[in-house]
Scaffold this motif. Sequence first.
Motif, PDB file in Angstrom:
ATOM      1  N   UNK A   1       6.049  -0.166   5.591  1.00  0.00           N
ATOM      2  CA  UNK A   1       5.985  -1.146   4.506  1.00  0.00           C
ATOM      3  C   UNK A   1       7.359  -1.767   4.261  1.00  0.00           C
ATOM      4  N   UNK A   2       8.395  -0.965   4.392  1.00  0.00           N
ATOM      5  CA  UNK A   2       9.757  -1.456   4.245  1.00  0.00           C
ATOM      6  C   UNK A   2      10.049  -2.608   5.203  1.00  0.00           C
ATOM      7  N   UNK A   3       9.552  -2.509   6.434  1.00  0.00           N
ATOM      8  CA  UNK A   3       9.775  -3.571   7.421  1.00  0.00           C
ATOM      9  C   UNK A   3       9.074  -4.861   7.014  1.00  0.00           C
ATOM     10  N   UNK A   4       7.914  -4.736   6.387  1.00  0.00           N
ATOM     11  CA  UNK A   4       7.214  -5.935   5.914  1.00  0.00           C
ATOM     12  C   UNK A   4       8.000  -6.593   4.784  1.00  0.00           C
ATOM     13  N   UNK A   5       8.529  -5.799   3.873  1.00  0.00           N
ATOM     14  CA  UNK A   5       9.345  -6.343   2.785  1.00  0.00           C
ATOM     15  C   UNK A   5      10.523  -7.126   3.345  1.00  0.00           C
TER      16      UNK A   5
ATOM     17  N   UNK B   1       0.867  -1.185   0.000  1.00  0.00           N
ATOM     18  CA  UNK B   1       0.000   0.000   0.000  1.00  0.00           C
ATOM     19  C   UNK B   1       0.899   1.229   0.000  1.00  0.00           C
ATOM     20  N   UNK B   2       0.729   2.084  -1.000  1.00  0.00           N
ATOM     21  CA  UNK B   2       1.571   3.274  -1.059  1.00  0.00           C
ATOM     22  C   UNK B   2       3.031   2.935  -1.312  1.00  0.00           C
ATOM     23  N   UNK B   3       3.921   3.665  -0.669  1.00  0.00           N
ATOM     24  CA  UNK B   3       5.353   3.479  -0.870  1.00  0.00           C
ATOM     25  C   UNK B   3       6.047   2.803   0.292  1.00  0.00           C
ATOM     26  N   UNK B   4       7.374   2.842   0.263  1.00  0.00           N
ATOM     27  CA  UNK B   4       8.179   2.105   1.233  1.00  0.00           C
ATOM     28  C   UNK B   4       7.987   2.577   2.665  1.00  0.00           C
ATOM     29  N   UNK B   5       7.774   3.863   2.864  1.00  0.00           N
ATOM     30  CA  UNK B   5       7.697   4.406   4.218  1.00  0.00           C
ATOM     31  C   UNK B   5       6.267   4.712   4.650  1.00  0.00           C
ATOM     32  N   UNK B   6       5.329   4.015   4.057  1.00  0.00           N
ATOM     33  CA  UNK B   6       3.948   4.071   4.547  1.00  0.00           C
ATOM     34  C   UNK B   6       3.885   3.319   5.878  1.00  0.00           C
ATOM     35  N   UNK B   7       3.391   3.955   6.940  1.00  0.00           N
ATOM     36  CA  UNK B   7       3.337   3.283   8.249  1.00  0.00           C
ATOM     37  C   UNK B   7       2.268   2.190   8.275  1.00  0.00           C
ATOM     38  N   UNK B   8       2.624   1.060   8.880  1.00  0.00           N
ATOM     39  CA  UNK B   8       1.656  -0.018   9.102  1.00  0.00           C
ATOM     40  C   UNK B   8       1.151  -0.029  10.538  1.00  0.00           C
ATOM     41  N   UNK B   9       1.970   0.442  11.434  1.00  0.00           N
ATOM     42  CA  UNK B   9       1.573   0.635  12.831  1.00  0.00           C
ATOM     43  C   UNK B   9       2.427   1.772  13.387  1.00  0.00           C
ATOM     44  N   UNK B  10       2.480   1.915  14.694  1.00  0.00           N
ATOM     45  CA  UNK B  10       3.207   3.052  15.270  1.00  0.00           C
ATOM     46  C   UNK B  10       4.712   2.947  15.107  1.00  0.00           C
ATOM     47  N   UNK B  11       5.215   1.763  14.804  1.00  0.00           N
ATOM     48  CA  UNK B  11       6.662   1.563  14.782  1.00  0.00           C
ATOM     49  C   UNK B  11       7.214   0.967  13.494  1.00  0.00           C
ATOM     50  N   UNK B  12       6.344   0.412  12.643  1.00  0.00           N
ATOM     51  CA  UNK B  12       6.821  -0.339  11.482  1.00  0.00           C
ATOM     52  C   UNK B  12       6.197   0.182  10.193  1.00  0.00           C
TER      53      UNK B  12
END
Length: 212
Positions: free
Chosen positions: A119-123, A106-117
């Motif tokens: 999209x990049x972290x999911x990758x 969703x969106x780009x690499x630095x789209x937040x998924x929660x308060x600390x992580x």
Amino acid sequence: MQPIFITGIGTGIGKTIVSAIVTEALQADYWKPVQAGFDDGTDALLISELILNKDSIIYPEVYKLKLAASPHIAAREENIKIDLDLIADKYRQLATVKRQLIIEGAGGLLVPLNDNEFMLDLIRKLDAKVILVSRNYLGSINHSLLTAMVCKQHNINVPGWIFNDQYMQYEEEIVQWSGYKKLGSVSFNSTIDKNFIRREAEKISASLLAAL
């Protein structure tokens, strides 16, 4: 087999259309683990309507959030916290299928998924290869090179770019300055349908297979 993660330089740059093209080209499976907003239908539904091959499986979302907003905000509205470990557990179940998996972010690499992580972290958690989608518009050079810089800083495996839309001649410059190769360009078309996806998939399949 490493999954292929489709991300882009921002929102609304054609990730879902590119995901459909790559899914069709590789006759792969498709998964968007986090969907934020679905008043006009989900991206998974659109993919299922656009691909022609009968082998691809479209997997359901882990998080299907009502609000069309950054996922961390959409989740907060429903008193949910997006858990990357839960997504990773689901991925391990899907990875037992011996077919390439296309994952759309969703969106780009630095789209937040929660308060600390992000999209990049999911990758990184999924150990995915990344195809970068860039839409040609005024300002896309900056957005593209910033995205490439983040990938390099975090040692993300990037097979290359897929460009979308037409605006001047940015593509080769972005390739040169980023150091990531061009996998293909999606032709501008006012009608996006199954035949369009099939034509674009045929154009890009050889370069995809060579790069992956």
